[in-house]
Design a protein around this motif. Structure first.
Motif, short mmCIF file in Angstrom:
data_model
loop_
_atom_site.label_atom_id
_atom_site.label_comp_id
_atom_site.label_asym_id
_atom_site.label_seq_id
_atom_site.Cartn_x
_atom_site.Cartn_y
_atom_site.Cartn_z
N LEU A 49 24.77 37.54 -15.99
CA LEU A 49 25.03 38.03 -16.91
C LEU A 49 25.09 36.59 -18.14
N ILE A 50 25.85 35.78 -17.22
CA ILE A 50 26.30 34.36 -18.03
C ILE A 50 25.14 33.51 -17.44
N ARG A 51 24.79 33.47 -16.35
CA ARG A 51 23.31 32.85 -16.19
C ARG A 51 22.47 33.24 -17.04
N ALA A 52 21.95 34.17 -17.28
CA ALA A 52 21.12 34.58 -17.83
C ALA A 52 21.54 34.82 -19.29
N VAL A 53 22.28 34.55 -20.06
CA VAL A 53 22.53 34.70 -21.59
C VAL A 53 23.13 33.54 -22.17
N VAL A 54 24.19 33.16 -21.74
CA VAL A 54 24.35 31.68 -22.53
C VAL A 54 24.04 30.34 -21.18
N ARG A 55 23.80 30.65 -20.66
CA ARG A 55 23.44 28.93 -19.50
C ARG A 55 21.74 29.06 -19.20
N ASN A 56 21.00 29.72 -20.02
CA ASN A 56 19.74 29.97 -19.73
C ASN A 56 19.27 28.55 -20.44
N PRO A 57 18.77 28.11 -18.76
CA PRO A 57 17.34 26.66 -19.42
C PRO A 57 15.81 26.84 -20.31
N ASN A 58 15.98 28.39 -20.85
CA ASN A 58 14.42 29.06 -21.04
C ASN A 58 14.81 29.45 -21.94
N SER A 59 16.26 29.35 -22.80
CA SER A 59 16.36 30.13 -24.21
C SER A 59 15.75 28.88 -25.41
N LEU A 159 27.64 39.84 -24.50
CA LEU A 159 28.71 39.12 -23.23
C LEU A 159 30.38 39.56 -23.74
N PHE A 160 30.17 38.29 -25.00
CA PHE A 160 31.72 37.94 -24.53
C PHE A 160 32.53 39.09 -25.41
N GLY A 161 32.11 40.24 -26.01
CA GLY A 161 32.89 41.66 -26.17
C GLY A 161 33.19 41.55 -24.53
N PHE A 162 32.57 41.83 -23.71
CA PHE A 162 33.58 42.15 -22.20
C PHE A 162 33.80 41.19 -21.83
N ASN A 163 33.54 40.25 -21.56
CA ASN A 163 34.73 38.85 -21.31
C ASN A 163 36.01 38.70 -22.18
N ASN A 164 35.53 39.06 -23.52
CA ASN A 164 37.05 38.91 -24.29
C ASN A 164 38.09 40.63 -23.78
N ARG A 165 37.33 41.45 -23.65
CA ARG A 165 38.23 43.11 -23.83
C ARG A 165 39.11 42.41 -22.27
N TRP A 166 38.41 42.24 -21.00
CA TRP A 166 38.08 41.10 -19.50
C TRP A 166 39.21 40.67 -19.56
N ASN A 167 39.77 39.94 -20.14
CA ASN A 167 40.74 38.44 -19.79
C ASN A 167 41.74 39.27 -21.03
N ALA A 168 41.23 39.67 -21.65
CA ALA A 168 42.50 40.23 -23.27
C ALA A 168 43.53 41.36 -22.13
N LEU A 169 42.58 42.38 -21.19
CA LEU A 169 43.13 43.48 -20.28
C LEU A 169 43.85 43.06 -19.60
#
Length: 194
Positions: A49-59, A159-169
């Motif tokens: 997901l990180i690769r597709a969403v925020v590190r995608n060269p085709n963005s 994506l960051f909704g997931f990351n925020n919850r994961w890392n805070a938890l």
């Protein structure tokens, strides 16, 4: 102190190559991915997901704007881990220091364009839990972005909704290189160096 200790990179098994890819992008091995690697299939899915969403060269959205969206999303959630990461990633992806420091004031700062404000408003309202973005926010976004670009921007928020919850938890510990970076830039995010 983290609630679950990260595994060693080599112990992350099938996720190790994807974690190394991300480290090549960021300059450090992310503790969040090593913690997720207790279940390597989950770590791999998140890394894809990180690769597709925020590190995608085709963005089709400027990477600097995507990182600003990620940062405002993380700030709105109060996630110290992701806020520090997105601050560093923003700097690494072309966001000028003065903009990074003014991101929380995007609505009133002359540093931001109307296009950026539209995306950052959605990051703020859409990044909260529950999301408080309304039809007016989305209409303003549509005035500046194509449907595909809106999907990209909203995917970063999700994506960051997931990351925020994961890392805070998990109370994921910030990597020393990230702590050093944010301290060197006088960062004032949510307990950035805690």
């Amino acid at each position: 102190m983290a609630h679950v200790a990260p595994v060693d990179l080599e112990a992350s098994r099938e996720a190790a190559e994807e974690i190394k890819w991300l480290a090549g992008q960021t300059g450090f091995v992310a503790n969040s991915m090593l913690t997720l690697s207790h279940r390597p299939e989950i770590a791999t899915a998140v890394l894809n997901l990180i690769r597709a969403v925020v590190r995608n060269p085709n963005s089709t959205v400027d990477p600097a704007l995507l990182w600003m969206v990620a940062h405002v999303t993380s700030l709105s959630n109060g996630c110290r881990y992701c806020s520090a990461h997105t601050f560093k990633n923003g700097a690494d992806n072309g966001v000028p220091q003065d903009k990074l420091e003014a991101l929380w004031d995007f609505e009133t700062s002359a540093l931001f364009s109307d296009v950026e404000r539209a995306a950052l408003r959605i990051a703020l309202t859409g990044g909260q839990c529950p999301a408080s973005a309304d039809a007016a926010d989305m209409e303003i976004l549509r005035n500046h972005f194509s449907t595909a670009q809106i999907v990209e921007i909203c995917s970063v928020i999700a994506l960051f909704g997931f990351n925020n919850r994961w890392n805070a938890l998990m109370e994921t510990e910030l990597e020393e290189s990230v702590v050093t970076f944010v301290n060197s830039k006088n960062y004032h995010g949510p307990d950035a160096t805690a």
